[in-house]
Design a protein around this motif. Structure first.
Motif, PDB file in Angstrom:
ATOM      1  N   ASP A   1      -3.421   0.518   5.385  1.00 16.92           N
ATOM      2  CA  ASP A   1      -3.658   1.910   4.996  1.00 16.92           C
ATOM      3  C   ASP A   1      -3.357   2.145   3.517  1.00 16.92           C
ATOM      4  O   ASP A   1      -3.184   3.277   3.084  1.00 16.92           O
ATOM      5  CB  ASP A   1      -2.806   2.848   5.865  1.00 16.92           C
ATOM      6  N   GLN A   2      -3.269   1.079   2.739  1.00 14.53           N
ATOM      7  CA  GLN A   2      -3.023   1.197   1.298  1.00 14.53           C
ATOM      8  C   GLN A   2      -4.348   1.071   0.547  1.00 14.53           C
ATOM      9  O   GLN A   2      -5.196   0.254   0.903  1.00 14.53           O
ATOM     10  CB  GLN A   2      -2.068   0.108   0.827  1.00 14.53           C
ATOM     11  N   ILE A   3      -4.506   1.875  -0.476  1.00 11.69           N
ATOM     12  CA  ILE A   3      -5.740   1.858  -1.274  1.00 11.69           C
ATOM     13  C   ILE A   3      -5.409   1.477  -2.718  1.00 11.69           C
ATOM     14  O   ILE A   3      -4.429   1.962  -3.284  1.00 11.69           O
ATOM     15  CB  ILE A   3      -6.427   3.239  -1.251  1.00 11.69           C
ATOM     16  N   ILE A   4      -6.233   0.620  -3.280  1.00 14.53           N
ATOM     17  CA  ILE A   4      -6.115   0.297  -4.708  1.00 14.53           C
ATOM     18  C   ILE A   4      -7.234   1.014  -5.434  1.00 14.53           C
ATOM     19  O   ILE A   4      -8.418   0.766  -5.178  1.00 14.53           O
ATOM     20  CB  ILE A   4      -6.212  -1.224  -4.942  1.00 14.53           C
ATOM     21  N   THR A   5      -6.875   1.906  -6.325  1.00 17.11           N
ATOM     22  CA  THR A   5      -7.876   2.700  -7.042  1.00 17.11           C
ATOM     23  C   THR A   5      -8.274   2.019  -8.348  1.00 17.11           C
ATOM     24  O   THR A   5      -7.546   1.180  -8.888  1.00 17.11           O
ATOM     25  CB  THR A   5      -7.319   4.101  -7.365  1.00 17.11           C
ATOM     26  N   SER A   6      -9.426   2.409  -8.852  1.00 21.07           N
ATOM     27  CA  SER A   6      -9.882   1.877 -10.142  1.00 21.07           C
ATOM     28  C   SER A   6      -8.921   2.290 -11.260  1.00 21.07           C
ATOM     29  O   SER A   6      -8.741   1.558 -12.238  1.00 21.07           O
ATOM     30  CB  SER A   6     -11.298   2.382 -10.446  1.00 21.07           C
ATOM     31  N   TYR A   7      -8.272   3.439 -11.083  1.00 24.61           N
ATOM     32  CA  TYR A   7      -7.294   3.895 -12.091  1.00 24.61           C
ATOM     33  C   TYR A   7      -6.091   2.962 -12.127  1.00 24.61           C
ATOM     34  O   TYR A   7      -5.584   2.617 -13.209  1.00 24.61           O
ATOM     35  CB  TYR A   7      -6.838   5.321 -11.751  1.00 24.61           C
ATOM     36  N   GLU A   8      -5.645   2.509 -10.942  1.00 21.36           N
ATOM     37  CA  GLU A   8      -4.516   1.579 -10.886  1.00 21.36           C
ATOM     38  C   GLU A   8      -4.877   0.239 -11.529  1.00 21.36           C
ATOM     39  O   GLU A   8      -4.062  -0.363 -12.231  1.00 21.36           O
ATOM     40  CB  GLU A   8      -4.101   1.352  -9.428  1.00 21.36           C
ATOM     41  N   ILE A   9      -6.098  -0.224 -11.252  1.00 24.58           N
ATOM     42  CA  ILE A   9      -6.535  -1.494 -11.839  1.00 24.58           C
ATOM     43  C   ILE A   9      -6.578  -1.394 -13.359  1.00 24.58           C
ATOM     44  O   ILE A   9      -6.089  -2.272 -14.078  1.00 24.58           O
ATOM     45  CB  ILE A   9      -7.921  -1.902 -11.293  1.00 24.58           C
TER      46      ILE A   9
END
Length: 275
Positions: free
Chosen positions: A1-9
């Motif tokens: 249920d964890q999401i990696i966003t483009s902002y985090e990358i």
């Protein structure tokens, strides 16, 4: 249920560029995309696991790490993030997760870390009596996860090609899963006495500037590069410090091994989707 966003990358890539002192340009950004994504996947898996436990760390522990990477000037580091429009708060939370993970691994595996201190002391005492000196190695590393969906020979071939194309340091920045990756793979000076027998036997046959053949670990593949060597002279005054250094090095090596093994098991038990 964890999401990696483009902002985090984006934030992870730019944070790594700041820490490595590299220029903000598209070439450097593209070179770090895969490494940033892999690092964030590991980070999310660690957070899922850590959420099951009530682990506490102090602000002082985080500040200690920040001081170590900022030449004891955390405010300067914050200012650099602000000037480059990079979110320091995300970077801070990532460090917090990594330190909690270290504590978690220590609490689980500390009873398995057994170092024979008397044996180390006796070896050093005998070396003084025999007037022996030891070699020290200034090392860099590249460590990659073993992808079970790909042939190991193919993974080794690809990494070796990157060494030829972009160099060892850039390969470490781009692909290494080790914590040294943000420092271009640099480990620093290590006494030959603190190395495992297998690693020492490999390094003894290498020259300055040479890269080792792949060293197979349980869940990863390691490459070592010798940057410099020097002779370490032993006397009764230095033996105590050297003994502590060797013990700490051996403990860290075992903790890193357990950490990688534990993380690999979690990764295999989680579904990772790319959309």
């Amino acid at each position: 249920d964890q999401i990696i966003t483009s902002y985090e990358i984006k934030n992870k890539i730019l944070s790594n560029l700041i820490l490595s002192g590299k220029e903000f340009n598209q070439k450097n950004i593209n070179a770090l995309k895969k490494q940033a994504l892999d690092s964030l996947i590991q980070l999310k898996i660690k957070r899922v696991e850590l959420s099951k436990y009530d682990l506490k760390i102090s602000d002082q522990q985080i500040d200690q790490y920040l001081n170590s990477i900022s030449s004891n000037n955390i405010q300067n580091l914050k200012n650099e993030f602000s000037r480059k429009n990079v979110d320091f708060e995300i970077f801070y939370k990532n460090i917090e997760t990594e330190i909690k993970w270290q504590k978690f691994i220590y609490e689980i595996y500390s009873d398995k870390i057994l170092i024979n201190q008397n044996q180390i002391k006796n070896e050093l005492d005998n070396s003084i009596k025999e007037n022996k000196n030891f070699k020290e190695y200034n090392l860099s590393e590249v460590e990659i996860f073993i992808d079970k969906n790909k042939q190991i020979e193919k993974q080794i071939y690809n990494i070796k090609n990157h060494f030829k194309d972009i160099g060892f340091e850039q390969t470490a920045l781009k692909f290494s899963i080790s914590s040294s990756s943000s420092n271009k793979g640099l480990i620093g000076w290590i006494s030959s006495k603190s190395l495992s027998k297998n690693i020492h036997n490999i390094l003894k046959k290498m020259q300055k500037g040479e890269i080792s053949e792949p060293i197979m670990r349980q869940n990863s593949i390691l490459f070592l590069k010798i940057n410099e060597t020097r002779i370490e002279k032993l006397d009764k005054k230095s033996i105590s410090d050297l003994q502590k250094k060797i013990i700490n090095q051996k403990k860290n090596e075992l903790f890193n091994l357990y950490s990688m093994s534990h993380l690999s098991k979690l990764k295999n038990n989680n579904l990772i989707q790319y959309k």
